[in-house]
Design a protein around this motif. Structure first.
Motif, mmCIF file in Angstrom:
data_model
loop_
_atom_site.group_PDB
_atom_site.id
_atom_site.type_symbol
_atom_site.label_atom_id
_atom_site.label_comp_id
_atom_site.label_asym_id
_atom_site.label_seq_id
_atom_site.Cartn_x
_atom_site.Cartn_y
_atom_site.Cartn_z
ATOM 1 N N LYS A 78 0.815 -1.216 0.000
ATOM 2 C CA LYS A 78 0.000 0.000 0.000
ATOM 3 C C LYS A 78 0.852 1.271 0.000
ATOM 4 O O LYS A 78 0.427 2.313 -0.504
ATOM 5 N N ASN A 79 2.075 1.205 0.554
ATOM 6 C CA ASN A 79 2.931 2.386 0.597
ATOM 7 C C ASN A 79 3.931 2.450 -0.551
ATOM 8 O O ASN A 79 4.653 3.437 -0.681
ATOM 9 N N ARG A 150 -6.254 7.292 9.145
ATOM 10 C CA ARG A 150 -5.013 7.626 8.466
ATOM 11 C C ARG A 150 -3.920 6.592 8.704
ATOM 12 O O ARG A 150 -3.033 6.415 7.876
ATOM 13 N N TYR A 153 -4.898 3.598 6.445
ATOM 14 C CA TYR A 153 -5.225 3.952 5.053
ATOM 15 C C TYR A 153 -6.600 3.385 4.675
ATOM 16 O O TYR A 153 -6.781 2.807 3.617
ATOM 17 N N LYS A 166 -2.977 5.278 -2.887
ATOM 18 C CA LYS A 166 -2.307 6.229 -1.987
ATOM 19 C C LYS A 166 -2.618 7.688 -2.311
ATOM 20 O O LYS A 166 -2.945 8.482 -1.432
ATOM 21 N N PHE A 169 -6.204 8.661 -1.577
ATOM 22 C CA PHE A 169 -6.369 8.778 -0.129
ATOM 23 C C PHE A 169 -5.835 10.122 0.362
ATOM 24 O O PHE A 169 -6.500 10.842 1.120
ATOM 25 N N GLU A 170 -4.636 10.476 -0.063
ATOM 26 C CA GLU A 170 -4.022 11.721 0.391
ATOM 27 C C GLU A 170 -4.806 12.933 -0.104
ATOM 28 O O GLU A 170 -4.937 13.941 0.610
#
Length: 232
Positions: A78-79, A150, A153, A166, A169-170
């Protein structure tokens, strides 16, 4: 983290491209992994958890778009930042890439120094938990029917769990951090992508469209010629 701490996975079905790009990135100090097809790339990514994945779009059997979509389904990745490196610069190809969850789109040909610079710029944003504005002391944001965790996520919209790419989401976290505030396109680019990353003009529009499809059409308003705002 130093450059030598980062793993970069290069995926391309052309051996010459892999050799050329990996040579230049290793010379710069990166740990470089390579794969020549999508299935192999997914297996390596799951095992090695690279911070940056650079994908070619046009590959046989499983192309870059499909590979990216599959990677985005893997929680452990995910990151990981995913960028496309491809000769295809048409709008529809870029849109397809961002729809799949990619963080950047780099077109060939590109000079090695420029590619290294883009890679470093992308990696500056890796796991940067302080890059988004805090809305309160908790990692949980609640607004209307929307709950955002947060740390995990995770987004819950009207009781439905959503796992967003990502950048989506941000972008959502930024917009809900100040409901009714109009965020300019420059503010969004600089906060979500970084002012030293070059992305296409359609990037924000694509991400906004995907968010609206997932959380509803009425919450994100377009302020023509300025930017976007979140309304409850």
């Amino acid at each position: 983290m130093k450059v030598e701490d980062y793993k970069v996975l290069l995926v391309d079905d052309e051996p010459d491209i892999l050799e050329f790009v990996s040579y230049n990135m290793r010379k710069e100090g990166f740990q470089v992994l390579t794969a020549n097809n999508g299935q192999e790339a997914i297996a390596i990514a799951e095992a090695e958890l690279p911070e940056l994945i650079i994908l070619d779009v046009m590959m046989p059997e499983m192309d870059g778009i499909e590979t990216c979509e599959e990677m985005k389904k893997i929680p452990a990745l995910k990151n990981s930042i995913i960028a496309f490196l491809t000769a295809r610069g048409e709008d529809y190809s870029q849109i397809a890439g961002f729809d799949a969850g990619a963080d950047d789109y780099i077109t060939k040909p590109i000079k090695p120094k420029v590619l290294i610079s883009r890679a470093k710029a992308l990696l500056k944003r890796y796991r940067s938990g302080d890059e988004m504005p805090e809305t309160n002391e908790s990692h949980i944001i609640k607004i209307g029917d929307l709950t955002i965790d947060r740390e995990r996520y995770l987004v819950i919209n009207a009781g439905e769990e959503l796992i967003l790419p990502k950048k989506e989401f941000e972008l959502l976290v930024l917009l809900v951090s100040k409901p009714e505030k109009v965020f300019t396109r420059d503010e969004i680019y600089n906060t979500v992508w970084g002012d030293n990353i070059i992305v296409g003009d359609r990037t924000i529009d694509v991400h906004i469209r995907k968010l609206r499809e997932k959380i509803g059409q009425d919450h994100i308003k377009t302020i023509k010629g300025v930017g976007y705002k979140y309304v409850v």
